[in-house]
Motif scaffolding. Structure first.
Motif, PDB file in Angstrom:
ATOM      1  N   GLY A 180      63.371 -43.678 -24.086  1.00 44.60           N
ATOM      2  CA  GLY A 180      63.260 -45.118 -23.998  1.00 44.60           C
ATOM      3  C   GLY A 180      63.257 -45.869 -25.310  1.00 44.60           C
ATOM      4  O   GLY A 180      63.590 -47.044 -25.355  1.00 44.60           O
ATOM      5  N   LEU A 181      62.858 -45.204 -26.365  1.00 45.93           N
ATOM      6  CA  LEU A 181      62.820 -45.890 -27.638  1.00 45.93           C
ATOM      7  C   LEU A 181      64.059 -45.526 -28.451  1.00 45.93           C
ATOM      8  O   LEU A 181      64.559 -44.414 -28.369  1.00 45.93           O
ATOM      9  N   ASP A 182      64.517 -46.479 -29.239  1.00 40.43           N
ATOM     10  CA  ASP A 182      65.780 -46.292 -29.949  1.00 40.43           C
ATOM     11  C   ASP A 182      65.685 -45.464 -31.222  1.00 40.43           C
ATOM     12  O   ASP A 182      66.691 -45.115 -31.814  1.00 40.43           O
ATOM     13  N   TYR A 183      64.455 -45.171 -31.654  1.00 40.13           N
ATOM     14  CA  TYR A 183      64.342 -44.571 -32.975  1.00 40.13           C
ATOM     15  C   TYR A 183      64.594 -43.070 -33.039  1.00 40.13           C
ATOM     16  O   TYR A 183      64.601 -42.476 -34.096  1.00 40.13           O
ATOM     17  N   TYR A 184      64.802 -42.448 -31.886  1.00 36.92           N
ATOM     18  CA  TYR A 184      64.891 -40.989 -31.895  1.00 36.92           C
ATOM     19  C   TYR A 184      66.160 -40.451 -32.536  1.00 36.92           C
ATOM     20  O   TYR A 184      67.234 -41.038 -32.444  1.00 36.92           O
ATOM     21  N   THR A 185      66.005 -39.312 -33.212  1.00 43.93           N
ATOM     22  CA  THR A 185      67.120 -38.565 -33.784  1.00 43.93           C
ATOM     23  C   THR A 185      66.873 -37.100 -33.473  1.00 43.93           C
ATOM     24  O   THR A 185      65.759 -36.716 -33.143  1.00 43.93           O
ATOM     25  N   ARG A 186      67.907 -36.323 -33.591  1.00 47.13           N
ATOM     26  CA  ARG A 186      67.766 -34.871 -33.384  1.00 47.13           C
ATOM     27  C   ARG A 186      66.951 -34.510 -32.128  1.00 47.13           C
ATOM     28  O   ARG A 186      67.169 -35.064 -31.070  1.00 47.13           O
ATOM     29  N   THR A 187      65.970 -33.646 -32.289  1.00 45.15           N
ATOM     30  CA  THR A 187      65.255 -33.137 -31.118  1.00 45.15           C
ATOM     31  C   THR A 187      64.589 -34.240 -30.309  1.00 45.15           C
ATOM     32  O   THR A 187      63.865 -35.073 -30.839  1.00 45.15           O
ATOM     33  N   THR A 188      64.843 -34.248 -29.006  1.00 42.90           N
ATOM     34  CA  THR A 188      64.087 -35.126 -28.106  1.00 42.90           C
ATOM     35  C   THR A 188      63.693 -34.296 -26.897  1.00 42.90           C
ATOM     36  O   THR A 188      64.384 -33.344 -26.530  1.00 42.90           O
ATOM     37  N   PHE A 189      62.568 -34.630 -26.317  1.00 44.51           N
ATOM     38  CA  PHE A 189      62.128 -33.865 -25.154  1.00 44.51           C
ATOM     39  C   PHE A 189      61.262 -34.722 -24.265  1.00 44.51           C
ATOM     40  O   PHE A 189      60.758 -35.774 -24.656  1.00 44.51           O
ATOM     41  N   GLU A 190      61.144 -34.260 -23.044  1.00 37.20           N
ATOM     42  CA  GLU A 190      60.376 -34.996 -22.061  1.00 37.20           C
ATOM     43  C   GLU A 190      59.701 -33.984 -21.148  1.00 37.20           C
ATOM     44  O   GLU A 190      60.269 -32.953 -20.829  1.00 37.20           O
ATOM     45  N   PHE A 191      58.472 -34.290 -20.759  1.00 34.95           N
ATOM     46  CA  PHE A 191      57.779 -33.438 -19.810  1.00 34.95           C
ATOM     47  C   PHE A 191      57.809 -34.128 -18.452  1.00 34.95           C
ATOM     48  O   PHE A 191      57.343 -35.264 -18.322  1.00 34.95           O
ATOM     49  N   ALA A 192      58.389 -33.471 -17.478  1.00 36.39           N
ATOM     50  CA  ALA A 192      58.511 -34.056 -16.149  1.00 36.39           C
ATOM     51  C   ALA A 192      57.564 -33.369 -15.185  1.00 36.39           C
ATOM     52  O   ALA A 192      57.560 -32.138 -15.083  1.00 36.39           O
ATOM     53  N   GLY A 193      56.765 -34.172 -14.520  1.00 38.48           N
ATOM     54  CA  GLY A 193      55.862 -33.616 -13.518  1.00 38.48           C
ATOM     55  C   GLY A 193      56.619 -33.417 -12.222  1.00 38.48           C
ATOM     56  O   GLY A 193      56.968 -34.375 -11.549  1.00 38.48           O
ATOM     57  N   THR A 194      56.851 -32.196 -11.842  1.00 40.68           N
ATOM     58  CA  THR A 194      57.687 -31.927 -10.679  1.00 40.68           C
ATOM     59  C   THR A 194      56.981 -32.248  -9.372  1.00 40.68           C
ATOM     60  O   THR A 194      57.610 -32.392  -8.344  1.00 40.68           O
ATOM     61  N   GLY A 195      55.647 -32.388  -9.420  1.00 39.70           N
ATOM     62  CA  GLY A 195      54.925 -32.708  -8.193  1.00 39.70           C
ATOM     63  C   GLY A 195      54.736 -34.199  -8.003  1.00 39.70           C
ATOM     64  O   GLY A 195      54.031 -34.632  -7.106  1.00 39.70           O
ATOM     65  N   LEU A 196      55.340 -34.996  -8.876  1.00 41.61           N
ATOM     66  CA  LEU A 196      55.114 -36.438  -8.856  1.00 41.61           C
ATOM     67  C   LEU A 196      56.326 -37.205  -8.363  1.00 41.61           C
ATOM     68  O   LEU A 196      57.450 -36.724  -8.405  1.00 41.61           O
ATOM     69  N   GLU A 197      56.079 -38.436  -7.893  1.00 38.47           N
ATOM     70  CA  GLU A 197      57.172 -39.328  -7.516  1.00 38.47           C
ATOM     71  C   GLU A 197      58.056 -39.566  -8.736  1.00 38.47           C
ATOM     72  O   GLU A 197      57.576 -39.601  -9.869  1.00 38.47           O
ATOM     73  N   ALA A 198      59.326 -39.771  -8.472  1.00 37.96           N
ATOM     74  CA  ALA A 198      60.282 -39.929  -9.567  1.00 37.96           C
ATOM     75  C   ALA A 198      59.893 -41.039 -10.528  1.00 37.96           C
ATOM     76  O   ALA A 198      60.080 -40.942 -11.731  1.00 37.96           O
ATOM     77  N   ALA A 199      59.293 -42.102  -9.965  1.00 36.43           N
ATOM     78  CA  ALA A 199      58.998 -43.267 -10.800  1.00 36.43           C
ATOM     79  C   ALA A 199      57.969 -42.976 -11.873  1.00 36.43           C
ATOM     80  O   ALA A 199      57.956 -43.613 -12.908  1.00 36.43           O
ATOM     81  N   GLN A 200      57.081 -42.026 -11.600  1.00 37.56           N
ATOM     82  CA  GLN A 200      56.085 -41.753 -12.621  1.00 37.56           C
ATOM     83  C   GLN A 200      56.056 -40.287 -13.029  1.00 37.56           C
ATOM     84  O   GLN A 200      55.033 -39.782 -13.456  1.00 37.56           O
ATOM     85  N   ASN A 201      57.209 -39.624 -12.923  1.00 31.77           N
ATOM     86  CA  ASN A 201      57.184 -38.197 -13.224  1.00 31.77           C
ATOM     87  C   ASN A 201      57.314 -37.888 -14.704  1.00 31.77           C
ATOM     88  O   ASN A 201      57.199 -36.749 -15.109  1.00 31.77           O
TER      89      ASN A 201
END
Length: 430
Positions: free
Chosen positions: A262-283
């Motif tokens: 969501g933020l524009d400042y990222y370079t190189r490595t980016t990652f996200e932790f997704a909660g698989t037991g959660l609704e898509a909107a807040q995963n």
RNA sequence: GUGGCCGUAGCUCAACUGGUUAGAGCAUCGGGUUGUGAUCCCGAAGGCUGGGGGUUCGAGUCCCCUCGGUCACCCCA
């Protein structure tokens, strides 16, 4: 609702804010403590930074990010300064680094609230808490790996299982234009297959189109070019190194070549932790990556940075989905039952507390029966009883309390009052 | 910010197509004689049905506004 009406106005917490009462608040504190412990074990020191900053600190985060363009709480202070409540921590950490110039690599962790003016719903608050960690001053991709591993250890310690790590790289600043051109070309060639929303996004930031969850866009996004085909040798090698590191540490990850953040400042490595037991909107329970140009954007040196932030509430929601990391139920060790009309309850409680014993009691001169009920309900393993008899004999009664399953403890005893502290401690030690 | 759904005691819920003093469970408080909890029995308190306006002989039930919540979009933690 007029303030002049005879009935007093009933206030409630503003939308997107709430009160956390006892077991929930302690659960949150336990989560933060766990994170702090893991972070400090990995050589991170805590940073406590201001909750508001010069507006400019945050506007540097990007012109196409909603977080700064429409969700910022900003205002003018009495001196005419343009101020904003922090919508996240990274910018403040970078500003602090540029200002304080600590030794590098500087490793800092944090915990606290951030603010975003969005329409609230579950897992999405206007004031929400994050924990996170940042490292500034090193290009070493092993730090990317270490950071991810820190988050992974934290999740494991909570007992969380249903969280997946999505990994990607955004390349270097020099790689980006070529990739953006390719993206633009791809989407422009199929413009009528895109939703109108996405066409607008395309104008502002082609990367963000990849973020669309609108079904009509899905096909085109799936066919979009991938950043990994545009990486410089250095960026490619760094990404490779991170993957090898995570594999070596047995931290599972999924490559997500179209993951953008969501933020524009990222370079190189980016990652996200997704909660698989959660609704898509807040995963999205957490995320992060490298931001090699941000410190310089804030007027600091050309020093690189990496970091991540985890949403406290969403992490807790993920814990709930896994039935893990329950709220603690804090109890006191001793409950005082005082049925004299004097000050025995007050004094005994203080005496025990000064001796380091946790104590509570009833007030308002309630009957012994009522006080015993309260003692039982409190979950305290021991009741100290003082009535007329004890008072006359300068003694107190110690009554072991048992949970639902009958009397498995020892009998009630009467002891001299001046032995209370030692006897209470003995009983509690068993 | 846009749209859908929802809003009844502290909590979880009832109340036939609008119809008499809005009910229950749990929780709370008191009592079951003379200073002792968990189970049991009895009793009490607690709601202008989120708030305001309207339709109607009559509204928790219908309409409008408003405030909250929730879900989707958007976006993100």
């Amino acid at each position: 609702m007029s303030s002049t009406s005879s009935a007093r106005q009933k206030f409630q917490a503003l939308p997107g804010t709430r009160d956390l009462l006892s077991p929930t608040s302690e659960r949150m504190r336990a989560l933060v403590n766990t994170f702090a412990d893991e972070a400090e074990r990995a050589g991170f020191g805590q940073i406590v930074s201001p909750m508001f900053e010069d507006l400019g600190v945050f506007t540097r985060l990007g012109e196409s990010t909603d977080v700064v363009t429409k969700e910022l709480y900003d205002f003018e202070d009495n001196g005419g300064r343009r101020i904003a409540l922090r919508p996240e921590f990274t910018a403040s950490v970078c500003r602090a680094y540029a200002q304080e110039r600590p030794l590098t690599p500087w490793k800092a962790w944090y915990a606290g609230p951030a603010f975003r003016q969005e329409k609230a719903q579950k897992g999405r608050y206007r004031q929400f808490d994050q924990v996170g960690a940042e490292v500034i001053g090193s290009h070493d991709p092993d730090l990317d790996t270490e950071l991810v591993a820190l988050a992974d250890r934290f999740y494991r310690r909570l007992g969380l299982r249903s969280v997946t790590l999505l990994l990607n790289t955004l390349g270097d600043a020099a790689d980006r234009p070529r990739y953006l051109d390719a993206l633009r070309a791809h989407f422009n060639a199929n413009l009528d297959a895109l939703t109108e929303q996405s066409r607008i996004t395309l104008e502002k930031n082609p990367l963000r189109v990849l973020d669309s969850k609108r079904p009509p866009d899905a096909e085109l996004i799936a066919a979009a070019p991938v950043i990994t085909d545009f990486l410089s040798v250095e960026a490619g090698a760094a990404f490779e190194r991170v993957q090898q590191g995570l594999t070596a540490l047995e931290v599972p990850f999924t490559l997500a070549p179209r993951l953008v953040r969501g933020l524009d400042y990222y370079t190189r490595t980016t990652f996200e932790f997704a909660g698989t037991g959660l609704e898509a909107a807040q995963n999205a329970v957490g995320g992060g990556g490298r931001y090699d140009g941000l410190v310089a954007d804030l007027g600091g040196p050309e020093d690189p940075g990496v970091g991540f932030a985890l949403g406290v509430d969403r992490t807790l929601m993920a814990c709930d989905a896994d039935g893990v990391f329950d709220a603690p139920n804090p109890t006191v060790d001793v409950w005082i039952v005082a049925v004299t009309d004097g000050t025995e309850g007050l004094e005994l409680a203080e005496e025990l507390r000064r001796a380091g014993v946790s104590v509570d009691r009833a007030f308002d001169g309630r009957s012994m029966k009522a006080q015993m009920k309260a003692a039982n309900r409190s979950g305290a393993p021991l009741a100290v009883i003082v009535g007329e008899d004890e008072l006359a004999a300068d003694s107190v009664s110690l009554r072991p309390m048992r949970r639902a399953d009958g009397h498995s403890g020892s009998e009630q005893t009467v002891i001299p009052r001046d032995q209370m502290v030692t006897r209470v401690k003995e009983l509690l030690a068993r």
